[in-house]
Design a protein around this motif. Structure first.
Motif, PDB file in Angstrom:
ATOM      1  N   GLY A  39       0.796  -1.215   0.000  1.00 59.47           N
ATOM      2  CA  GLY A  39       0.000   0.000   0.000  1.00 59.47           C
ATOM      3  C   GLY A  39       0.828   1.264   0.000  1.00 59.47           C
ATOM      4  N   GLY A  40       2.154   1.145  -0.192  1.00 60.98           N
ATOM      5  CA  GLY A  40       3.047   2.276  -0.042  1.00 60.98           C
ATOM      6  C   GLY A  40       3.364   3.009  -1.333  1.00 60.98           C
ATOM      7  N   LEU A  41       4.284   3.979  -1.175  1.00 66.13           N
ATOM      8  CA  LEU A  41       4.673   4.830  -2.289  1.00 66.13           C
ATOM      9  C   LEU A  41       5.390   4.068  -3.395  1.00 66.13           C
ATOM     10  CD1 LEU A  41       6.205   7.985  -0.530  1.00 66.13           C
ATOM     11  CD2 LEU A  41       3.975   7.788  -1.609  1.00 66.13           C
ATOM     12  N   ASP A  42       6.351   3.229  -3.006  1.00 64.61           N
ATOM     13  CA  ASP A  42       7.283   2.668  -3.979  1.00 64.61           C
ATOM     14  C   ASP A  42       6.582   1.779  -4.989  1.00 64.61           C
ATOM     15  OD1 ASP A  42       9.102   4.015  -2.434  1.00 64.61           O
ATOM     16  OD2 ASP A  42       9.774   2.238  -1.354  1.00 64.61           O
ATOM     17  N   SER A  43       5.755   0.859  -4.497  1.00 65.28           N
ATOM     18  CA  SER A  43       5.054   0.000  -5.452  1.00 65.28           C
ATOM     19  C   SER A  43       3.945   0.771  -6.174  1.00 65.28           C
ATOM     20  CB  SER A  43       4.492  -1.246  -4.757  1.00 65.28           C
ATOM     21  OG  SER A  43       3.564  -0.900  -3.752  1.00 65.28           O
ATOM     22  N   GLY A  44       3.386   1.806  -5.526  1.00 60.95           N
ATOM     23  CA  GLY A  44       2.400   2.632  -6.206  1.00 60.95           C
ATOM     24  C   GLY A  44       2.991   3.366  -7.398  1.00 60.95           C
ATOM     25  N   ASN A  91      15.236  18.309   6.172  1.00 56.79           N
ATOM     26  CA  ASN A  91      14.415  18.765   7.304  1.00 56.79           C
ATOM     27  C   ASN A  91      13.726  17.599   8.006  1.00 56.79           C
ATOM     28  OD1 ASN A  91      15.034  21.489   6.687  1.00 56.79           O
ATOM     29  ND2 ASN A  91      13.384  21.533   5.155  1.00 56.79           N
ATOM     30  N   GLY A  92      14.462  16.495   8.114  1.00 59.74           N
ATOM     31  CA  GLY A  92      13.927  15.319   8.781  1.00 59.74           C
ATOM     32  C   GLY A  92      13.003  14.470   7.941  1.00 59.74           C
ATOM     33  N   ASN A  93      12.725  14.864   6.711  1.00 59.15           N
ATOM     34  CA  ASN A  93      11.847  14.114   5.807  1.00 59.15           C
ATOM     35  C   ASN A  93      12.669  13.170   4.944  1.00 59.15           C
ATOM     36  OD1 ASN A  93       9.394  15.454   6.584  1.00 59.15           O
ATOM     37  ND2 ASN A  93      10.135  17.251   5.467  1.00 59.15           N
ATOM     38  N   ARG A  94      12.322  11.911   4.979  1.00 60.41           N
ATOM     39  CA  ARG A  94      13.083  10.880   4.267  1.00 60.41           C
ATOM     40  C   ARG A  94      12.614  10.729   2.823  1.00 60.41           C
ATOM     41  NH1 ARG A  94      12.010   6.289   8.685  1.00 60.41           N
ATOM     42  NH2 ARG A  94       9.994   7.337   8.549  1.00 60.41           N
ATOM     43  N   LYS A  95      13.518  10.183   1.985  1.00 58.13           N
ATOM     44  CA  LYS A  95      13.228   9.880   0.578  1.00 58.13           C
ATOM     45  C   LYS A  95      12.756  11.131  -0.171  1.00 58.13           C
ATOM     46  CE  LYS A  95      11.093   5.827   0.029  1.00 58.13           C
ATOM     47  NZ  LYS A  95      10.161   4.701   0.283  1.00 58.13           N
ATOM     48  N   TRP A  96      13.406  12.254   0.076  1.00 56.02           N
ATOM     49  CA  TRP A  96      12.926  13.547  -0.395  1.00 56.02           C
ATOM     50  C   TRP A  96      12.769  13.592  -1.911  1.00 56.02           C
ATOM     51  CZ3 TRP A  96      14.996  17.435  -3.494  1.00 56.02           C
ATOM     52  CH2 TRP A  96      14.290  18.655  -3.482  1.00 56.02           C
ATOM     53  N   LEU A  97      13.824  13.279  -2.669  1.00 54.53           N
ATOM     54  CA  LEU A  97      13.747  13.377  -4.127  1.00 54.53           C
ATOM     55  C   LEU A  97      12.804  12.328  -4.707  1.00 54.53           C
ATOM     56  CD1 LEU A  97      14.704  14.736  -6.719  1.00 54.53           C
ATOM     57  CD2 LEU A  97      16.653  13.159  -6.758  1.00 54.53           C
ATOM     58  N   ARG A 146       9.398  13.531  -4.603  1.00 58.76           N
ATOM     59  CA  ARG A 146       9.080  14.548  -5.610  1.00 58.76           C
ATOM     60  C   ARG A 146       8.601  13.873  -6.896  1.00 58.76           C
ATOM     61  NH1 ARG A 146      10.302  16.352  -1.478  1.00 58.76           N
ATOM     62  NH2 ARG A 146       8.066  16.032  -1.331  1.00 58.76           N
ATOM     63  N   VAL A 147       9.216  12.741  -7.243  1.00 65.25           N
ATOM     64  CA  VAL A 147       8.759  11.992  -8.425  1.00 65.25           C
ATOM     65  C   VAL A 147       7.377  11.405  -8.168  1.00 65.25           C
ATOM     66  CG1 VAL A 147       9.246  10.055  -9.964  1.00 65.25           C
ATOM     67  CG2 VAL A 147      11.126  11.476  -9.129  1.00 65.25           C
ATOM     68  N   CYS A 148       7.183  10.846  -6.974  1.00 66.04           N
ATOM     69  CA  CYS A 148       5.890  10.243  -6.642  1.00 66.04           C
ATOM     70  C   CYS A 148       4.757  11.263  -6.752  1.00 66.04           C
ATOM     71  CB  CYS A 148       5.927   9.665  -5.227  1.00 66.04           C
ATOM     72  SG  CYS A 148       6.991   8.218  -5.035  1.00 66.04           S
ATOM     73  N   GLU A 149       5.027  12.507  -6.380  1.00 63.90           N
ATOM     74  CA  GLU A 149       3.991  13.545  -6.409  1.00 63.90           C
ATOM     75  C   GLU A 149       3.453  13.794  -7.815  1.00 63.90           C
ATOM     76  OE1 GLU A 149       5.995  16.805  -4.621  1.00 63.90           O
ATOM     77  OE2 GLU A 149       5.730  16.066  -2.561  1.00 63.90           O
ATOM     78  N   LYS A 150       4.225  13.438  -8.826  1.00 68.01           N
ATOM     79  CA  LYS A 150       3.773  13.625 -10.207  1.00 68.01           C
ATOM     80  C   LYS A 150       2.723  12.593 -10.621  1.00 68.01           C
ATOM     81  CE  LYS A 150       8.050  15.707 -12.067  1.00 68.01           C
ATOM     82  NZ  LYS A 150       7.424  16.858 -12.758  1.00 68.01           N
ATOM     83  N   PHE A 151       2.631  11.484  -9.873  1.00 70.65           N
ATOM     84  CA  PHE A 151       1.787  10.375 -10.323  1.00 70.65           C
ATOM     85  C   PHE A 151       0.764   9.915  -9.294  1.00 70.65           C
ATOM     86  CE2 PHE A 151       5.660  10.164 -12.796  1.00 70.65           C
ATOM     87  CZ  PHE A 151       5.211   9.873 -14.077  1.00 70.65           C
ATOM     88  N   LEU A 152       1.022  10.163  -8.016  1.00 66.09           N
ATOM     89  CA  LEU A 152       0.182   9.588  -6.967  1.00 66.09           C
ATOM     90  C   LEU A 152      -0.623  10.669  -6.258  1.00 66.09           C
ATOM     91  CD1 LEU A 152       2.763   7.089  -5.425  1.00 66.09           C
ATOM     92  CD2 LEU A 152       1.102   6.670  -7.254  1.00 66.09           C
ATOM     93  N   PRO A 153      -1.871  10.391  -5.936  1.00 64.75           N
ATOM     94  CA  PRO A 153      -2.708  11.367  -5.238  1.00 64.75           C
ATOM     95  C   PRO A 153      -2.308  11.500  -3.769  1.00 64.75           C
ATOM     96  CG  PRO A 153      -3.900   9.305  -5.538  1.00 64.75           C
ATOM     97  CD  PRO A 153      -2.615   9.159  -6.285  1.00 64.75           C
ATOM     98  N   PRO A 154      -2.796  12.561  -3.098  1.00 62.03           N
ATOM     99  CA  PRO A 154      -2.399  12.813  -1.698  1.00 62.03           C
ATOM    100  C   PRO A 154      -2.685  11.655  -0.753  1.00 62.03           C
ATOM    101  CG  PRO A 154      -3.477  14.746  -2.625  1.00 62.03           C
ATOM    102  CD  PRO A 154      -3.622  13.652  -3.640  1.00 62.03           C
ATOM    103  N   ILE A 187      -2.393   8.566  -1.158  1.00 64.27           N
ATOM    104  CA  ILE A 187      -1.309   7.590  -1.204  1.00 64.27           C
ATOM    105  C   ILE A 187      -0.027   8.204  -0.652  1.00 64.27           C
ATOM    106  CG2 ILE A 187       0.116   6.144  -2.710  1.00 64.27           C
ATOM    107  CD1 ILE A 187      -2.222   5.850  -4.580  1.00 64.27           C
ATOM    108  N   LEU A 188       0.246   9.442  -1.004  1.00 61.88           N
ATOM    109  CA  LEU A 188       1.478  10.093  -0.562  1.00 61.88           C
ATOM    110  C   LEU A 188       1.556  10.228   0.950  1.00 61.88           C
ATOM    111  CD1 LEU A 188       1.570  12.941  -3.234  1.00 61.88           C
ATOM    112  CD2 LEU A 188       3.144  10.995  -3.110  1.00 61.88           C
TER     113      LEU A 188
END
Length: 635
Positions: A265-270, A526-532, A535-543, A545-546
């Motif tokens: 259900g996570g970002l990577d496989s989504g 700023n303590g947020n992991r997998k930052w870049l 950014r790619v996920c935001e182009k394809f996945l809705p909030p 899921i993010l």
């Protein structure tokens, strides 16, 4: 995807026994139910089992060049084989098949062992140079495929799995106490060691070369990441990473058989599913669920992802009883103990996917590449902790050690205070202090100075870490060690136990080598992991899921089952005075670990799970030494 094995009697010059090669090959038949092949001549014997994925008719192995001077057995996939085929054709080489294996054959003739540097893919392979009487055995750069080997009294035996080596001589390998010590510290056995004394596994990006009566191991993959000279802005880096992802996934979808995806259900496989959709679809997507009480957890998240992205969603239901009953046969399929709760869902999801497809893509990689785990936060900000006055660090450490059930935090504080870079990394990987693990062993069970062996091996990677920051150096070790020897190892063993090929497009060499050139600010900000990556996920996945929390096949459920099971059947393994582990380990400190865990004073579930896995493995190894997973499933 296949299974390979072989023997070269370079020490004695004695002919190889045909029966031994056939036993080895039969032991790994589950890896390749579609075809088999042999090359046995004088001192050399090669065996092969095929799972047909590309060129279903013409890909029979062992495969030879046109002049019959080079023989290859190959397990894996070469994703840039079409480009290499064109290049070699331009150089005058002829091709008789459409198989990626033939690129290895002709590539070796053109480039020698430098052929491996041209290959973008996953592989465990062997090349027999007939004219030079030279054997080369190699493992891919990321360690996605495995090669085990043993130097015997006659020479070299090797294979995709340990059971092939055992079948060759039908010997009973003993436990290596040094490897056991490392397993209990890391929950896996790092290359080049295995849990078996005398059996080793090739490290990622390494090869064995046997010629003129000698066998040597060399590292063929020596990529040294150099940071980009100009700081990339967010848009530039995001666009470049996206294009690398797109190209990698397009390559990984090359197949002449049906392909699916293992969907959490996570970002990577989504994101993986979204990018697969650019190449076709709808794709079958497989998710594991854990019964009605957990329907709103991983399964619901994955179902929503599949709906939003138009996948055909197929689920598997698993309950606690199945978990406990399946654990012994899963451990046997692994061959080496791996104390990760993810092994249970991986086994069952692979079993279900294989009913429909032969190939499944998985979203492994971004956590290791972009800093997705808590340990990455500690490593990234560890310099701040080490900059504090020693007295302040000591007083804070004392206060933290008084807290109950905060073992992860306590280990982190201890680890990050270590001055030596590689020893610091080793402590971060450890689930328990070195002294605590050593105290579990019987007197004289461990050789002196055994604990430094892994760090000494890692020191050979220091030149590749020369230009990297603290987080980048840690991640390079991670990509060379914990990722291939734990996560990718069990993914290979448990998928191939069901004759399913698992592919990991995020670990395409082009992606890994690009990310390794980025500094820590592209990974943790700023303590947020997998930052870049986000950014790619935001182009394809809705909030919706993010914003999900990381679960990973809901292994938290399996962890909970294990913890509750420590009051019953699983804990009995640790209390049994006749337990096989007590040949090497002492009962008293293990019972103390269990008591402290039950009382709530400590959270020892990871180490206790490792001990249970070791005992399960010992019992399975004793009774099922020669049986392949297909038979174990019915046991």
């Amino acid at each position: 995807m296949c299974g390979i094995c072989g023997q070269l009697n370079f020490a004695t010059g004695e002919p190889v026994e045909s029966a031994a090669i056939r036993r080895m090959t039969q032991a790994i038949a589950h890896r390749g139910p579609d075809d088999e092949g042999y090359f046995i001549h004088d001192t050399i014997g090669l065996g092969f089992r095929r799972l047909s994925i590309i060129d279903l008719v013409g890909g029979h192995q062992p495969m030879f060049d046109e002049e019959q001077t080079v023989c290859v057995i190959f397990n894996g996939e070469i994703y840039n084989y079409k480009e290499l085929r064109h290049e070699l054709h331009q150089s005058g080489y002829k091709f008789r098949t459409a198989s990626d294996t033939e690129v290895v054959v002709n590539g070796y003739k053109e480039w020698g062992t430098d052929v491996f540097s041209h290959l973008n893919g996953m592989f465990g392979l062997a090349i027999w140079d007939i004219e030079r009487k030279r054997l080369v055995v190699a493992r891919d750069a990321m360690g996605i495929k495995l090669i085990y080997y043993r130097i015997s009294r006659d020479g070299l035996i090797f294979g995709s799995e340990v059971r092939a080596l055992v079948a060759a001589d039908q010997f009973e390998p003993a436990v290596d106490p040094v490897a056991l010590n490392l397993f209990l510290r890391f929950r896996y056995t790092p290359s080049p060691l295995t849990i078996f004394r005398g059996i080793r596994k090739l490290a990622p990006g390494s090869m064995l070369i046997v010629e003129r009566g000698q066998c040597r191991e060399e590292r063929w993959y020596n990529y040294t990441p150099v940071p980009f000279s100009d700081k990339k802005n967010e848009r530039e880096a995001t666009d470049e990473l996206l294009e690398l992802y797109r190209a990698a996934i397009k390559r990984h979808l090359l197949s002449d058989v049906p392909v699916g995806i293992l969907l959490s259900g996570g970002l990577d496989s989504g994101l993986l599913l979204a990018l697969m959709n650019e190449q076709g679809g709808p794709w079958p997507a497989y998710t594991i669920g854990y019964g009605e009480s957990f329907r709103d957890d991983e399964l619901a998240d994955a179902a929503e992802t599949a709906r939003l992205l138009g996948a055909n969603h197929i689920t598997v239901q698993l309950d606690r009883r199945e978990f406990e009953e399946a654990l012994p046969r899963i451990v046997r399929a692994l061959e080496e103990p791996v104390a990760s709760s993810s092994i249970v869902p991986m086994y069952f999801i692979s079993q279900r996917a294989r009913q429909d497809v032969k190939v499944a893509l998985i979203g492994q990689g971004p956590d290791e590449l972009f800093g997705g785990y808590n340990r990455h936060l500690g490593v990234c900000y560890g310099n701040w902790w080490r900059s504090l006055p020693r007295a302040l660090r000591a007083s804070l450490g004392v206060a933290l050690n008084r807290l109950p059930r905060n073992e992860t935090l306590k280990r982190g504080i201890y680890s990050l205070g270590e001055g030596d870079r590689l020893r610091r990394y080793q402590h971060v990987f450890s689930i328990a202090p070195e002294e605590q693990i050593d105290n579990l062993f019987r007197d004289d069970a461990l050789p002196e100075k055994q604990s430094s062996e892994l760090v000494d091996y890692w020191r050979t990677l220091l030149p590749q870490m020369e230009h990297l920051d603290e987080l980048g150096g840690f991640q390079l070790i991670e990509v060379r060690s914990s990722l291939p020897d734990e996560l990718l190892m069990y993914a290979d063993k448990l998928s191939m136990a069901h004759s399913l090929e698992a592919r990991v497009p995020y670990l395409d060499r082009t992606v890994v080598e690009y990310v390794q050139r980025l500094d820590a600010s592209y990974k943790i900000r700023n303590g947020n992991r997998k930052w870049l990556h986000r950014r790619v996920c935001e182009k394809f996945l809705p909030p919706q899921i993010l914003q999900r929390k990381k679960r990973g096949f809901a292994v938290n459920v399996v962890d909970e089952w294990f913890n509750s099971s420590m009051g019953g059947e699983l804990s009995n393994l640790l209390l049994d005075s006749d337990a096989l582990m007590f040949d090497l380990l002492k009962p008293e400190p293990i019972r103390a670990l269990l008591e402290n865990h039950r009382s709530g004073r400590q959270d020892n579930h990871k180490l206790l799970f490792s001990l249970v896995m070791f005992e399960q493995w010992l019992r399975g190894a004793r009774s099922n030494r020669y049986r392949p997973p297909a038979e174990l499933t019915m046991a």
